[in-house]
Design a protein around this motif. Structure first.
Motif, mmCIF file in Angstrom:
data_model
loop_
_atom_site.group_PDB
_atom_site.id
_atom_site.type_symbol
_atom_site.label_atom_id
_atom_site.label_comp_id
_atom_site.label_asym_id
_atom_site.label_seq_id
_atom_site.Cartn_x
_atom_site.Cartn_y
_atom_site.Cartn_z
ATOM 1 N N GLY A 66 -16.814 2.059 14.868
ATOM 2 C CA GLY A 66 -17.656 2.292 13.701
ATOM 3 C C GLY A 66 -17.919 3.738 13.359
ATOM 4 O O GLY A 66 -18.481 4.029 12.305
ATOM 5 N N ALA A 67 -17.530 4.669 14.227
ATOM 6 C CA ALA A 67 -17.766 6.095 13.973
ATOM 7 C C ALA A 67 -16.542 6.705 13.284
ATOM 8 O O ALA A 67 -15.433 6.637 13.831
ATOM 9 C CB ALA A 67 -18.040 6.829 15.279
ATOM 10 N N PRO A 68 -16.704 7.297 12.109
ATOM 11 C CA PRO A 68 -15.570 7.917 11.419
ATOM 12 C C PRO A 68 -14.969 9.051 12.248
ATOM 13 O O PRO A 68 -15.697 9.909 12.755
ATOM 14 C CB PRO A 68 -16.182 8.453 10.120
ATOM 15 N N GLN A 69 -13.645 9.041 12.391
ATOM 16 C CA GLN A 69 -12.951 10.039 13.204
ATOM 17 C C GLN A 69 -12.058 10.953 12.372
ATOM 18 O O GLN A 69 -12.007 12.157 12.608
ATOM 19 C CB GLN A 69 -12.086 9.336 14.273
ATOM 20 N N SER A 70 -11.309 10.368 11.445
ATOM 21 C CA SER A 70 -10.326 11.145 10.688
ATOM 22 C C SER A 70 -10.104 10.503 9.328
ATOM 23 O O SER A 70 -10.331 9.295 9.147
ATOM 24 C CB SER A 70 -8.962 11.193 11.413
ATOM 25 N N HIS A 71 -9.643 11.315 8.399
ATOM 26 C CA HIS A 71 -9.169 10.824 7.106
ATOM 27 C C HIS A 71 -7.816 11.463 6.861
ATOM 28 O O HIS A 71 -7.635 12.658 7.080
ATOM 29 C CB HIS A 71 -10.143 11.206 5.984
ATOM 30 N N VAL A 72 -6.849 10.656 6.421
ATOM 31 C CA VAL A 72 -5.486 11.139 6.187
ATOM 32 C C VAL A 72 -4.999 10.638 4.840
ATOM 33 O O VAL A 72 -5.159 9.453 4.513
ATOM 34 C CB VAL A 72 -4.515 10.645 7.286
ATOM 35 N N ASP A 73 -4.412 11.532 4.059
ATOM 36 C CA ASP A 73 -3.725 11.140 2.832
ATOM 37 C C ASP A 73 -2.234 11.392 3.054
ATOM 38 O O ASP A 73 -1.797 12.545 3.123
ATOM 39 C CB ASP A 73 -4.233 11.952 1.636
ATOM 40 N N LEU A 74 -1.467 10.314 3.192
ATOM 41 C CA LEU A 74 -0.042 10.467 3.493
ATOM 42 C C LEU A 74 0.712 11.137 2.342
ATOM 43 O O LEU A 74 1.734 11.787 2.573
ATOM 44 C CB LEU A 74 0.575 9.105 3.800
ATOM 45 N N ASP A 75 0.231 10.980 1.104
ATOM 46 C CA ASP A 75 0.889 11.619 -0.034
ATOM 47 C C ASP A 75 0.511 13.087 -0.156
ATOM 48 O O ASP A 75 1.255 13.874 -0.738
ATOM 49 C CB ASP A 75 0.519 10.902 -1.343
ATOM 50 N N ASP A 76 -0.645 13.454 0.367
ATOM 51 C CA ASP A 76 -1.135 14.827 0.244
ATOM 52 C C ASP A 76 -1.818 15.241 1.543
ATOM 53 O O ASP A 76 -3.040 15.296 1.633
ATOM 54 C CB ASP A 76 -2.120 14.927 -0.935
ATOM 55 N N PRO A 77 -1.039 15.545 2.585
ATOM 56 C CA PRO A 77 -1.635 15.885 3.877
ATOM 57 C C PRO A 77 -2.434 17.186 3.865
ATOM 58 O O PRO A 77 -3.157 17.467 4.819
ATOM 59 C CB PRO A 77 -0.421 15.986 4.814
ATOM 60 N N ALA A 78 -2.324 17.966 2.800
ATOM 61 C CA ALA A 78 -3.137 19.177 2.694
ATOM 62 C C ALA A 78 -4.548 18.865 2.210
ATOM 63 O O ALA A 78 -5.405 19.757 2.173
ATOM 64 C CB ALA A 78 -2.481 20.179 1.754
ATOM 65 N N TYR A 79 -4.799 17.599 1.837
ATOM 66 C CA TYR A 79 -6.137 17.194 1.389
ATOM 67 C C TYR A 79 -6.992 16.869 2.611
ATOM 68 O O TYR A 79 -6.632 16.019 3.424
ATOM 69 C CB TYR A 79 -6.036 15.972 0.470
ATOM 70 N N LEU A 80 -8.125 17.544 2.739
ATOM 71 C CA LEU A 80 -9.048 17.302 3.846
ATOM 72 C C LEU A 80 -10.342 16.740 3.280
ATOM 73 O O LEU A 80 -11.044 17.414 2.515
ATOM 74 C CB LEU A 80 -9.316 18.605 4.613
ATOM 75 N N SER A 81 -10.675 15.524 3.649
ATOM 76 C CA SER A 81 -11.832 14.829 3.088
ATOM 77 C C SER A 81 -13.123 15.121 3.839
ATOM 78 O O SER A 81 -14.155 15.387 3.229
ATOM 79 C CB SER A 81 -11.584 13.317 3.089
ATOM 80 N N PHE A 82 -13.076 15.085 5.180
ATOM 81 C CA PHE A 82 -14.291 15.246 5.969
ATOM 82 C C PHE A 82 -14.751 16.713 5.962
ATOM 83 O O PHE A 82 -13.933 17.625 6.060
ATOM 84 C CB PHE A 82 -14.061 14.817 7.411
ATOM 85 N N GLU A 83 -16.057 16.918 5.914
ATOM 86 C CA GLU A 83 -16.613 18.272 5.884
ATOM 87 C C GLU A 83 -16.117 19.113 7.061
ATOM 88 O O GLU A 83 -15.666 20.242 6.880
ATOM 89 C CB GLU A 83 -18.143 18.212 5.944
ATOM 90 N N TYR A 84 -16.245 18.575 8.270
ATOM 91 C CA TYR A 84 -15.906 19.389 9.439
ATOM 92 C C TYR A 84 -14.416 19.708 9.477
ATOM 93 O O TYR A 84 -14.007 20.786 9.930
ATOM 94 C CB TYR A 84 -16.365 18.705 10.740
ATOM 95 N N GLN A 85 -13.575 18.790 8.976
ATOM 96 C CA GLN A 85 -12.145 19.068 8.953
ATOM 97 C C GLN A 85 -11.813 20.131 7.913
ATOM 98 O O GLN A 85 -10.934 20.972 8.139
ATOM 99 C CB GLN A 85 -11.359 17.776 8.701
#
Length: 289
Positions: free
Chosen positions: A44-63
């Motif tokens: 239940g704890a969010p760990q990562s967000h990945v956009d396979l079409d745009d790996p340069a996109y970082l969604s999470f604040e800390y990332q």
């Protein structure tokens, strides 16, 4: 929960994936706003967000803040030799590969079942020079040749807590050994009031590195809420002005502390050794609601 064997399908076909891994229940949840983007949760704890079409996109604040560190320290397009301690969905390794082609990277992730899940459902680009090793972060770091890495990123959580053996001066001795002269170490830390863990980690890094900076939400620095902070360290002067500019212009602006202000922030905390190390505090349940 429905299981998708192919995470590369379009938005309409995307289904959540749930699978038990070594660290608990892993879930890959499709992002309804981005057709080939996924969020990884562990218990239940969010760990990562990945956009396979745009790996340069970082969604999470800390990332994004770790991305700001990378972008401030390594010129865009310049290949870098990087070590990532903690794999998750390999978000930052994908980011480096996309923004700095021909980079050579090592990812150390203890959870072998998680590595298999991510490789299967969110495959790495075949051209990315990313080696993934299933090992404990400190043990994997010990296998990195002396002075090989220009960048070491630590983002290791077990049960939403950083393991004790990754919080000590002895651990940072291994980081320094693996870093090339002028290399940069960046660590994702999590703490809340009274910020004893964060202050201790700054004191520990200051005992091993002459140059430090801390990137965090002002509310976290004031001890108003639990959250993430990115600690940056090097044996060479850090690009503080550039990092400050990037952090301030983020959708969720952060403050950069360094120099005397950062020393004062530690409040007399002492370096942490292996003998005294403890895991970082567990976040309150409200953090993930």
């Amino acid at each position: 929960m429905g299981k998708s064997r192919n995470a590369r399908r379009g938005r309409a076909a995307a289904e959540a994936v749930a699978e038990n891994v070594d660290g608990g229940l892993a879930e890959l949840i499709p992002d309804r706003e981005r057709s080939r983007a996924w969020t990884l949760l562990i218990d239940g704890a969010p760990q990562s967000h990945v956009d396979l079409d745009d790996p340069a996109y970082l969604s999470f604040e800390y990332q994004r803040r770790l991305g700001h560190v990378i972008d401030s320290a390594v010129p865009p397009g310049k290949p870098v030799q990087a070590v990532h301690l903690g794999g998750g969905a390999f978000t930052l390794a994908r980011y480096v590969a996309a923004t700095r082609p021909r980079s050579t990277q090592q990812v150390v992730e203890k959870d072998a079942a998680l590595v298999q899940l991510v490789r299967r459902e969110l495959p790495l680009d075949s051209g990315a020079r990313i080696r993934v090793r299933s090992a404990d972060a400190r043990a994997g770091l010990a296998k990195v040749p002396d002075g090989w890495a220009q960048l070491v990123v630590a983002d290791v959580f077990s049960g939403a807590r950083t393991p004790a053996h990754l919080t000590s001066t002895e651990f940072l001795d291994e980081v320094r050994r693996a870093l090339a002269p002028g290399g940069v170490y960046a660590a994702n830390l999590a703490d809340g009031p009274p910020l004893a863990h964060l202050r201790g980690q700054i004191a520990t890094a200051a005992d091993r590195f002459p140059e430090l900076a801390l990137v965090a939400d002002p509310a976290v620095l004031r001890g108003k809420r639990f959250g993430n902070a990115v600690l940056v360290a090097s044996d060479h002067p850090l690009p503080v002005a550039e990092l400050t500019r990037r952090a301030a212009s983020d959708p969720h602006p952060a403050r950069v502390e360094h120099g005397r202000a950062l020393t004062d922030f530690t409040g007399g905390a002492v370096p942490v050794t292996d003998a005294a190390a403890v895991a970082s505090p567990a976040p309150p349940p409200s953090v993930f609601k």
